[in-house]
Write a protein that holds these residues in place. Structure first.
Motif, PDB file in Angstrom:
ATOM      1  N   GLY A  31       0.879  -1.384  -0.221  1.00  0.00           N
ATOM      2  CA  GLY A  31      -0.166   0.015  -0.094  1.00  0.00           C
ATOM      3  C   GLY A  31       0.905   1.237  -0.005  1.00  0.00           C
ATOM      4  O   GLY A  31       1.798   1.325  -0.754  1.00  0.00           O
ATOM      5  N   ASN A  32       0.366   2.271   0.692  1.00  0.00           N
ATOM      6  CA  ASN A  32       1.006   3.651   0.742  1.00  0.00           C
ATOM      7  C   ASN A  32       2.405   3.364   1.388  1.00  0.00           C
ATOM      8  O   ASN A  32       3.326   4.312   1.288  1.00  0.00           O
ATOM      9  CB  ASN A  32       0.338   4.310   1.500  1.00  0.00           C
ATOM     10  N   LYS A  33       2.674   2.229   2.145  1.00  0.00           N
ATOM     11  CA  LYS A  33       4.156   1.970   2.897  1.00  0.00           C
ATOM     12  C   LYS A  33       5.231   1.946   1.933  1.00  0.00           C
ATOM     13  O   LYS A  33       6.148   2.735   1.981  1.00  0.00           O
ATOM     14  CB  LYS A  33       4.075   0.576   3.334  1.00  0.00           C
ATOM     15  N   TRP A  34       5.114   1.227   0.577  1.00  0.00           N
ATOM     16  CA  TRP A  34       6.256   1.353  -0.304  1.00  0.00           C
ATOM     17  C   TRP A  34       6.332   2.786  -0.783  1.00  0.00           C
ATOM     18  O   TRP A  34       7.596   3.117  -1.157  1.00  0.00           O
ATOM     19  CB  TRP A  34       6.213   0.183  -1.337  1.00  0.00           C
ATOM     20  N   ARG A  35       5.333   3.309  -1.282  1.00  0.00           N
ATOM     21  CA  ARG A  35       5.339   4.995  -1.765  1.00  0.00           C
ATOM     22  C   ARG A  35       6.070   5.777  -0.811  1.00  0.00           C
ATOM     23  O   ARG A  35       6.902   6.536  -1.256  1.00  0.00           O
ATOM     24  CB  ARG A  35       3.763   5.248  -1.788  1.00  0.00           C
ATOM     25  N   LYS A  36       5.946   5.589   0.346  1.00  0.00           N
ATOM     26  CA  LYS A  36       6.627   6.457   1.488  1.00  0.00           C
ATOM     27  C   LYS A  36       7.766   5.970   1.682  1.00  0.00           C
ATOM     28  O   LYS A  36       8.826   7.118   1.782  1.00  0.00           O
ATOM     29  CB  LYS A  36       5.837   6.176   2.910  1.00  0.00           C
ATOM     30  N   LEU A  37       8.017   4.766   1.713  1.00  0.00           N
ATOM     31  CA  LEU A  37       9.565   4.421   1.935  1.00  0.00           C
ATOM     32  C   LEU A  37      10.716   4.729   0.908  1.00  0.00           C
ATOM     33  O   LEU A  37      11.805   4.773   1.354  1.00  0.00           O
ATOM     34  CB  LEU A  37       9.695   2.810   2.677  1.00  0.00           C
ATOM     35  N   SER A  60       1.264  -1.571  14.237  1.00  0.00           N
ATOM     36  CA  SER A  60       1.537  -0.452  13.049  1.00  0.00           C
ATOM     37  C   SER A  60       2.098  -1.343  11.909  1.00  0.00           C
ATOM     38  O   SER A  60       2.754  -2.151  11.642  1.00  0.00           O
ATOM     39  CB  SER A  60       2.795   0.312  13.430  1.00  0.00           C
ATOM     40  N   ASN A  61       1.288  -0.949  10.767  1.00  0.00           N
ATOM     41  CA  ASN A  61       1.552  -1.440   9.406  1.00  0.00           C
ATOM     42  C   ASN A  61       2.950  -0.793   9.073  1.00  0.00           C
ATOM     43  O   ASN A  61       3.590  -1.493   8.284  1.00  0.00           O
ATOM     44  CB  ASN A  61       0.679  -0.785   8.257  1.00  0.00           C
ATOM     45  N   HIS A  62       3.319   0.383   9.607  1.00  0.00           N
ATOM     46  CA  HIS A  62       4.543   0.967   9.141  1.00  0.00           C
ATOM     47  C   HIS A  62       5.525   0.147   9.773  1.00  0.00           C
ATOM     48  O   HIS A  62       6.755   0.172   9.224  1.00  0.00           O
ATOM     49  CB  HIS A  62       4.509   2.464   9.801  1.00  0.00           C
ATOM     50  N   ALA A 160      -7.060   8.469   5.914  1.00  0.00           N
ATOM     51  CA  ALA A 160      -5.811   9.155   6.366  1.00  0.00           C
ATOM     52  C   ALA A 160      -5.732   9.031   7.871  1.00  0.00           C
ATOM     53  O   ALA A 160      -6.575   8.589   8.709  1.00  0.00           O
ATOM     54  CB  ALA A 160      -6.050  10.509   6.070  1.00  0.00           C
ATOM     55  N   GLY A 161      -4.411   8.923   8.116  1.00  0.00           N
ATOM     56  CA  GLY A 161      -3.838   8.774   9.585  1.00  0.00           C
ATOM     57  C   GLY A 161      -3.215  10.088  10.052  1.00  0.00           C
ATOM     58  O   GLY A 161      -3.657  10.862  10.867  1.00  0.00           O
ATOM     59  N   THR A 162      -2.008  10.115   9.167  1.00  0.00           N
ATOM     60  CA  THR A 162      -1.263  11.255   9.564  1.00  0.00           C
ATOM     61  C   THR A 162      -1.566  12.383   8.430  1.00  0.00           C
ATOM     62  O   THR A 162      -1.265  13.486   8.444  1.00  0.00           O
ATOM     63  CB  THR A 162       0.342  11.092   9.575  1.00  0.00           C
ATOM     64  N   GLY A 163      -2.274  12.050   7.315  1.00  0.00           N
ATOM     65  CA  GLY A 163      -2.521  12.829   6.204  1.00  0.00           C
ATOM     66  C   GLY A 163      -1.294  12.778   5.130  1.00  0.00           C
ATOM     67  O   GLY A 163      -1.587  13.664   4.049  1.00  0.00           O
ATOM     68  N   THR A 164      -0.285  12.202   5.319  1.00  0.00           N
ATOM     69  CA  THR A 164       0.922  12.360   4.313  1.00  0.00           C
ATOM     70  C   THR A 164       0.654  11.866   3.042  1.00  0.00           C
ATOM     71  O   THR A 164       0.915  12.396   2.294  1.00  0.00           O
ATOM     72  CB  THR A 164       2.299  11.527   5.158  1.00  0.00           C
ATOM     73  N   THR A 165      -0.204  10.644   3.260  1.00  0.00           N
ATOM     74  CA  THR A 165      -0.566   9.939   1.932  1.00  0.00           C
ATOM     75  C   THR A 165      -1.441  11.044   1.010  1.00  0.00           C
ATOM     76  O   THR A 165      -1.450  11.169  -0.211  1.00  0.00           O
ATOM     77  CB  THR A 165      -1.209   8.689   2.000  1.00  0.00           C
ATOM     78  N   ALA A 166      -2.505  11.529   1.661  1.00  0.00           N
ATOM     79  CA  ALA A 166      -3.316  12.637   1.287  1.00  0.00           C
ATOM     80  C   ALA A 166      -2.382  13.818   0.531  1.00  0.00           C
ATOM     81  O   ALA A 166      -2.949  14.207  -0.341  1.00  0.00           O
ATOM     82  CB  ALA A 166      -4.485  13.025   2.155  1.00  0.00           C
ATOM     83  N   ILE A 244      -9.341  -0.924  10.184  1.00  0.00           N
ATOM     84  CA  ILE A 244      -8.387   0.283  10.613  1.00  0.00           C
ATOM     85  C   ILE A 244      -8.504   1.470   9.548  1.00  0.00           C
ATOM     86  O   ILE A 244      -8.709   2.582   9.877  1.00  0.00           O
ATOM     87  CB  ILE A 244      -6.949   0.091  11.065  1.00  0.00           C
ATOM     88  N   TYR A 245      -8.051   1.123   8.421  1.00  0.00           N
ATOM     89  CA  TYR A 245      -8.020   2.305   7.308  1.00  0.00           C
ATOM     90  C   TYR A 245      -9.008   1.942   6.074  1.00  0.00           C
ATOM     91  O   TYR A 245     -10.086   2.740   5.914  1.00  0.00           O
ATOM     92  CB  TYR A 245      -6.729   2.232   6.808  1.00  0.00           C
ATOM     93  N   THR A 246      -8.948   1.142   5.353  1.00  0.00           N
ATOM     94  CA  THR A 246      -9.536   0.873   4.007  1.00  0.00           C
ATOM     95  C   THR A 246     -10.911   0.760   4.015  1.00  0.00           C
ATOM     96  O   THR A 246     -11.962   1.073   3.336  1.00  0.00           O
ATOM     97  CB  THR A 246      -8.876  -0.211   3.060  1.00  0.00           C
ATOM     98  N   HIS A 272      -6.310   1.721  -2.680  1.00  0.00           N
ATOM     99  CA  HIS A 272      -6.526   0.667  -1.448  1.00  0.00           C
ATOM    100  C   HIS A 272      -4.871   0.538  -1.059  1.00  0.00           C
ATOM    101  O   HIS A 272      -3.830   0.269  -1.788  1.00  0.00           O
ATOM    102  CB  HIS A 272      -6.402  -0.858  -2.145  1.00  0.00           C
ATOM    103  N   THR A 273      -4.834   1.311   0.250  1.00  0.00           N
ATOM    104  CA  THR A 273      -3.419   1.500   0.914  1.00  0.00           C
ATOM    105  C   THR A 273      -2.982   0.455   1.616  1.00  0.00           C
ATOM    106  O   THR A 273      -2.068   0.643   2.431  1.00  0.00           O
ATOM    107  CB  THR A 273      -3.802   2.867   1.941  1.00  0.00           C
ATOM    108  N   GLY A 274      -3.470  -0.811   1.649  1.00  0.00           N
ATOM    109  CA  GLY A 274      -2.704  -1.928   2.258  1.00  0.00           C
ATOM    110  C   GLY A 274      -3.530  -2.202   3.613  1.00  0.00           C
ATOM    111  O   GLY A 274      -4.471  -1.980   3.871  1.00  0.00           O
TER     112      GLY A 274
END
Ligand SMILES: Cc1ncc(COP(=O)(O)O)c(C=O)c1O
Length: 290
Positions: A31-37, A60-62, A160-166, A244-246, A272-274
């Protein structure tokens, strides 16, 4: 890594929807984890840092994504885990990938830079990654979700959790000057704060819509109605979503369409952010409905 991520069209209870399957990018760095990392790891490598130090809750998924990414790229990884010592399936996976865990009382946990400095200030190879991967680099990676799109969407939805993905998605939309509207579903109570979080990274908020009433009691809180929805959605589409999210995001999409706040004939893309391992923390809630 499955990139660019696929887009699947689904039909669910009369709603037609496209889903960007970032959950399929990698089983663990999903999900967004690879995008972020992606750009965080590039930055770490450019500074010759070989020890990732990060922060997260016990589910934590992170943390799982960081653990898996560190293993994949032969880096050392340490996590400060919020709260008293516990064990669960998520942390077991993290440990299998070699993540070192430091359980940290909630007060000390609040000051993450201080924790980093105190324990790893002397380690030249240590690299600070904020909770959830929140950073400028993460927004650059998340903006690539938009640049991968080959067709136009009227609306894009994300949780959104922290809003970074958004923030990254909005950056991508603004950079390409798209008319696409970004709909953000905070999974925490009082999600209005997400607007300020996004504004730290992206000034033009004109295409942004926050839907703050789909938190189901707050972060990691659920209600039977949400659990039923997740089961129904997953059973009818073959696409697993998490509580929790999706799950909260897809619930919001259905509700907004039913209330005619979003036109059901519009072209809607859900990211779908995983985060599917989040289901492991809610087995008891799911068992109640079976
Ligand atoms: C599966 C999943 N979706 C969405 C989010 C929300 O992302 P952000 O914290 O960037 O708002 C997270 C948390 O990081 C997550 O784990």
């Amino acid at each position: 890594m499955q990139l660019p991520s696929q887009i699947h069209q689904i039909s669910y209870n009369g709603i037609s929807l496209w889903i960007k399957r970032d959950d399929l990018i990698d089983p663990f760095i999903s999900g967004n984890k690879w995008r972020k990392l992606k750009y965080i790891l590039q930055d770490a490598a450019s500074k010759n840092k070989k020890h990732l130090v990060t922060f997260g809750g016990a589910y934590s998924n992170h943390l799982l994504a960081t653990a898996a990414a560190a293993a994949k790229f032969q880096l050392k990884a340490t996590a400060f885990v919020r709260g008293e010592k516990v064990n669960n399936e998520m942390l077991t996976l993290c440990k299998i990938f070699g993540l070192q865990l430091h359980f940290t009382d909630r007060d000390s946990y609040k000051n993450k830079p201080a924790l980093f400095q105190k324990h790893y200030g002397h380690d030249d190879e240590a690299y600070f990654i904020d909770e959830g991967g929140a950073s400028y680099e993460a927004t650059i990676g998340c903006a690539e979700i938009i640049t991968e799109l080959e067709e136009h969407f009227d609306h894009i939805f994300c949780a959104a959790g922290t809003g970074t993905t958004a923030a990254g998605l909005l950056k991508g939309i603004n950079q390409l000057d798209l008319s696409t509207q970004l709909h953000v579903v905070p999974v925490l109570k009082g999600g209005d704060f997400i607007r300020e979080e996004i504004a730290q990274y992206e000034q033009d908020l004109s295409n942004l819509h926050l839907h703050i009433n789909y938190h189901f009691g707050g972060y990691a809180k659920t209600k039977t109605e949400l659990i039923h929805f997740i089961r129904d959605f997953s059973a009818k589409t073959g696409i697993l979503i998490d509580p929790i999210y999706t799950g909260k995001m897809f619930y919001a999409i259905r509700d907004l369409i039913e209330k005619e706040q979003i036109d059901k004939d519009a072209k809607i893309l859900a990211i779908h952010t995983g985060g599917l391992f989040g289901i492991l923390g809610k087995i008891v809630e799911f068992d109640k409905i079976f």
